[in-house]
Design a protein around this motif. Structure first.
Motif, PDB file in Angstrom:
ATOM      1  N   LYS A 264       0.799  -1.106  -0.087  1.00 16.88           N
ATOM      2  CA  LYS A 264      -0.069  -0.081  -0.065  1.00 16.88           C
ATOM      3  C   LYS A 264       0.973   1.339  -0.007  1.00 16.88           C
ATOM      4  N   ASN A 265       2.104   1.206   0.457  1.00 14.80           N
ATOM      5  CA  ASN A 265       3.042   2.312   0.461  1.00 14.80           C
ATOM      6  C   ASN A 265       3.237   2.766  -0.853  1.00 14.80           C
ATOM      7  N   ASN A 266       3.181   1.946  -2.070  1.00 16.38           N
ATOM      8  CA  ASN A 266       3.551   2.120  -3.110  1.00 16.38           C
ATOM      9  C   ASN A 266       2.509   2.863  -4.260  1.00 16.38           C
ATOM     10  N   TYR A 267       1.271   3.320  -3.568  1.00 16.76           N
ATOM     11  CA  TYR A 267      -0.100   3.726  -3.981  1.00 16.76           C
ATOM     12  C   TYR A 267      -0.655   4.687  -3.477  1.00 16.76           C
ATOM     13  N   LYS A 268      -1.432   5.553  -3.925  1.00 15.22           N
ATOM     14  CA  LYS A 268      -2.178   6.418  -3.353  1.00 15.22           C
ATOM     15  C   LYS A 268      -3.653   6.270  -4.261  1.00 15.22           C
ATOM     16  N   ILE A 269      -4.511   5.300  -3.583  1.00 12.55           N
ATOM     17  CA  ILE A 269      -5.582   4.896  -4.230  1.00 12.55           C
ATOM     18  C   ILE A 269      -6.823   5.748  -3.850  1.00 12.55           C
ATOM     19  N   ALA A 270      -7.587   6.425  -4.662  1.00 13.05           N
ATOM     20  CA  ALA A 270      -8.390   7.287  -4.284  1.00 13.05           C
ATOM     21  C   ALA A 270      -9.703   6.464  -3.990  1.00 13.05           C
ATOM     22  N   VAL A 271     -10.845   6.908  -3.177  1.00 10.91           N
ATOM     23  CA  VAL A 271     -12.007   6.196  -3.020  1.00 10.91           C
ATOM     24  C   VAL A 271     -13.006   6.993  -4.041  1.00 10.91           C
ATOM     25  N   ARG A 272     -13.848   6.364  -4.982  1.00  8.37           N
ATOM     26  CA  ARG A 272     -14.716   7.055  -5.611  1.00  8.37           C
ATOM     27  C   ARG A 272     -16.222   6.559  -5.124  1.00  8.37           C
ATOM     28  N   GLU A 273     -16.983   7.625  -4.885  1.00 10.39           N
ATOM     29  CA  GLU A 273     -17.997   7.269  -4.258  1.00 10.39           C
ATOM     30  C   GLU A 273     -19.360   6.938  -5.174  1.00 10.39           C
ATOM     31  N   CYS A 274     -19.993   5.849  -4.931  1.00 11.55           N
ATOM     32  CA  CYS A 274     -21.501   5.728  -5.519  1.00 11.55           C
ATOM     33  C   CYS A 274     -22.331   5.373  -4.545  1.00 11.55           C
ATOM     34  N   LYS A 275     -23.523   5.165  -4.992  1.00 13.45           N
ATOM     35  CA  LYS A 275     -24.685   4.863  -4.216  1.00 13.45           C
ATOM     36  C   LYS A 275     -24.946   3.522  -4.129  1.00 13.45           C
ATOM     37  N   LYS A 276     -25.761   3.239  -2.920  1.00 17.68           N
ATOM     38  CA  LYS A 276     -26.172   1.784  -2.892  1.00 17.68           C
ATOM     39  C   LYS A 276     -27.230   1.272  -4.079  1.00 17.68           C
ATOM     40  N   GLU A 277     -28.021   2.157  -4.416  1.00 16.59           N
ATOM     41  CA  GLU A 277     -28.818   1.731  -5.626  1.00 16.59           C
ATOM     42  C   GLU A 277     -28.168   1.613  -7.028  1.00 16.59           C
ATOM     43  N   ASP A 278     -26.701   2.024  -7.088  1.00 18.14           N
ATOM     44  CA  ASP A 278     -26.224   2.010  -8.230  1.00 18.14           C
ATOM     45  C   ASP A 278     -25.759   0.546  -8.745  1.00 18.14           C
ATOM     46  N   ILE A 279     -25.509  -0.266  -7.795  1.00 16.42           N
ATOM     47  CA  ILE A 279     -25.067  -1.544  -8.065  1.00 16.42           C
ATOM     48  C   ILE A 279     -25.142  -2.340  -6.867  1.00 16.42           C
ATOM     49  N   ILE A 280     -25.390  -3.786  -7.259  1.00 21.25           N
ATOM     50  CA  ILE A 280     -25.806  -4.671  -6.305  1.00 21.25           C
ATOM     51  C   ILE A 280     -24.594  -6.173  -6.471  1.00 21.25           C
ATOM     52  N   GLU A 281     -24.075  -6.310  -5.235  1.00 27.10           N
ATOM     53  CA  GLU A 281     -23.251  -7.569  -5.246  1.00 27.10           C
ATOM     54  C   GLU A 281     -24.189  -8.706  -4.644  1.00 27.10           C
ATOM     55  N   ILE A 282     -24.355  -9.664  -5.585  1.00 25.03           N
ATOM     56  CA  ILE A 282     -25.041 -10.932  -5.167  1.00 25.03           C
ATOM     57  C   ILE A 282     -23.957 -12.079  -4.642  1.00 25.03           C
ATOM     58  N   ASP A 283     -23.951 -12.268  -3.255  1.00 26.16           N
ATOM     59  CA  ASP A 283     -23.220 -13.230  -2.583  1.00 26.16           C
ATOM     60  C   ASP A 283     -23.555 -14.510  -2.397  1.00 26.16           C
ATOM     61  N   THR A 284     -25.100 -14.482  -1.994  1.00 26.19           N
ATOM     62  CA  THR A 284     -25.589 -15.866  -2.053  1.00 26.19           C
ATOM     63  C   THR A 284     -26.686 -16.254  -2.687  1.00 26.19           C
ATOM     64  N   PHE A 285     -26.998 -17.551  -2.664  1.00 23.62           N
ATOM     65  CA  PHE A 285     -28.338 -18.006  -3.475  1.00 23.62           C
ATOM     66  C   PHE A 285     -29.558 -17.166  -2.620  1.00 23.62           C
ATOM     67  N   ASN A 286     -29.473 -17.037  -1.561  1.00 22.87           N
ATOM     68  CA  ASN A 286     -30.887 -16.624  -0.610  1.00 22.87           C
ATOM     69  C   ASN A 286     -30.701 -15.078  -1.282  1.00 22.87           C
ATOM     70  N   GLU A 287     -29.545 -14.354  -1.388  1.00 22.53           N
ATOM     71  CA  GLU A 287     -29.750 -13.015  -1.746  1.00 22.53           C
ATOM     72  C   GLU A 287     -30.354 -13.059  -3.285  1.00 22.53           C
ATOM     73  N   LEU A 288     -29.779 -13.788  -3.917  1.00 19.70           N
ATOM     74  CA  LEU A 288     -30.375 -13.997  -5.189  1.00 19.70           C
ATOM     75  C   LEU A 288     -32.015 -14.160  -5.361  1.00 19.70           C
ATOM     76  N   LYS A 289     -32.148 -15.158  -4.540  1.00 25.55           N
ATOM     77  CA  LYS A 289     -33.867 -15.387  -4.520  1.00 25.55           C
ATOM     78  C   LYS A 289     -34.675 -14.119  -4.146  1.00 25.55           C
ATOM     79  N   LYS A 290     -34.117 -13.224  -3.212  1.00 23.30           N
ATOM     80  CA  LYS A 290     -34.974 -12.145  -2.858  1.00 23.30           C
ATOM     81  C   LYS A 290     -34.956 -11.030  -3.859  1.00 23.30           C
ATOM     82  N   ILE A 291     -33.740 -10.916  -4.534  1.00 26.04           N
ATOM     83  CA  ILE A 291     -33.621  -9.861  -5.584  1.00 26.04           C
ATOM     84  C   ILE A 291     -34.735 -10.309  -6.890  1.00 26.04           C
TER      85      ILE A 291
END
Length: 297
Positions: A264-291
């Motif tokens: 990490k000392n080799n980089y300066k990585i900025a955080v670029r903000e987004c909104k919860k409604e912009d993107i969904i990460e589906i981790d489990t089958f239960n989450e997929l079924k809800k969506i």
């Protein structure tokens, strides 16, 4: 002449929208204050990057070229064990959500942003990704034979010489805001959702620069698996990914731990903000079924 951050963000939106925008429109689309937009407009007009109607000029387009994204790299080799039983016969990125493959929501945004070089690192049931060529004929596939014995750092290792001016995207995300993928990026950055509290992977930051990656936190940014690396950082990643991958325990790392933790000392990585409604990460089958209720049978 190098653009300031505010000039860049304003000019990018003007170029993307391709229509006359008021200062208030620009403030809303850039998340910059009206006063900041007014100053940026004055500076851009003085440099002749935009005209009196706030439309980009040829000179303005040339000013953006050094920030052009050259390629998009998709990390898509893994099994997706938490999405069983769907992933027993289908790679997770190809699982459909509301009738559309997850990876296609990202690919469509990449195409819209006019990013011509698309690389997909595939592994598990890799031949199934060929179906994407009908819609996206310029995809280049890279095969990861190590996906079953190493973490996703193995995928980054295989394409480590392609990181300059590149997006790196996890392929199991469902994107609803295509504008998160842009034709131009100002600096290396990682997408994150601002949250009060989370038990997920997140980052701390200071003055917009990521200082720490961790699991769970307060007043931080929940990580979203989309990041960008400029030419300078892309060159460093080529060596740092190899060093970490070949170090003791390196094959068990997540790939982003190279730049956010191990080196990490080799980089300066900025955080670029987004909104919860912009993107969904589906981790489990239960989450997929809800969506997507079609799976809830």
């Amino acid at each position: 002449m190098k653009l300031s951050y505010n000039e860049f963000e304003t000019l990018v939106v003007i170029e993307r929208e391709k229509k006359k925008l008021s200062q208030r429109d620009l403030a809303k689309l850039t998340n910059l204050s009206l006063g900041t937009i007014n100053n940026a407009i004055s500076e851009l007009q003085e440099k002749e990057y935009i005209d009196n109607n706030n439309m980009i000029t040829e000179k303005g387009k040339l000013a953006l070229e050094p920030y052009r994204v050259k390629r998009a790299i998709f990390i898509a080799a893994g099994f997706g064990s938490r999405l069983v039983p769907i992933t027993l016969n289908t790679p997770k990125p190809l699982v459909k959500v509301h009738g559309k493959r997850m990876i296609e929501t990202l690919l469509d945004a990449v195409v819209k942003a006019e990013i011509e070089e698309i690389i997909i690192v595939r592994g598990y049931l890799g031949e199934q990704f060929e179906v994407l060529l009908h819609k996206y004929p310029n995809i280049k596939f890279v095969n990861n034979s190590l996906y079953n014995e190493a973490n996703n750092i193995s995928s980054a290792y295989i394409v480590r010489d392609k990181m300059e001016n590149a997006y790196v995207l996890e392929s199991d995300l469902v994107l609803s805001n295509e504008n998160l993928i842009r034709k131009y990026e100002y600096t290396s950055n990682f997408l994150g959702i601002p949250v009060d509290v989370t038990d997920d992977w997140c980052v701390e930051s200071k003055n917009g620069i990521i200082t720490k990656e961790k699991i769970g936190g307060t007043n931080c940014h929940q990580m979203i698996g989309i990041s960008f690396y400029n030419s300078e950082d892309g060159k460093k990643l080529k060596n740092d990914i190899a060093d970490v991958f070949n170090s003791p325990g390196g094959k068990e790392k997540y790939w982003e731990q190279v730049q956010l933790v191990e080196r990490k000392n080799n980089y300066k990585i900025a955080v670029r903000e987004c909104k919860k409604e912009d993107i969904i990460e589906i981790d489990t089958f239960n989450e997929l079924k809800k969506i997507d209720k079609t799976y809830d049978v």
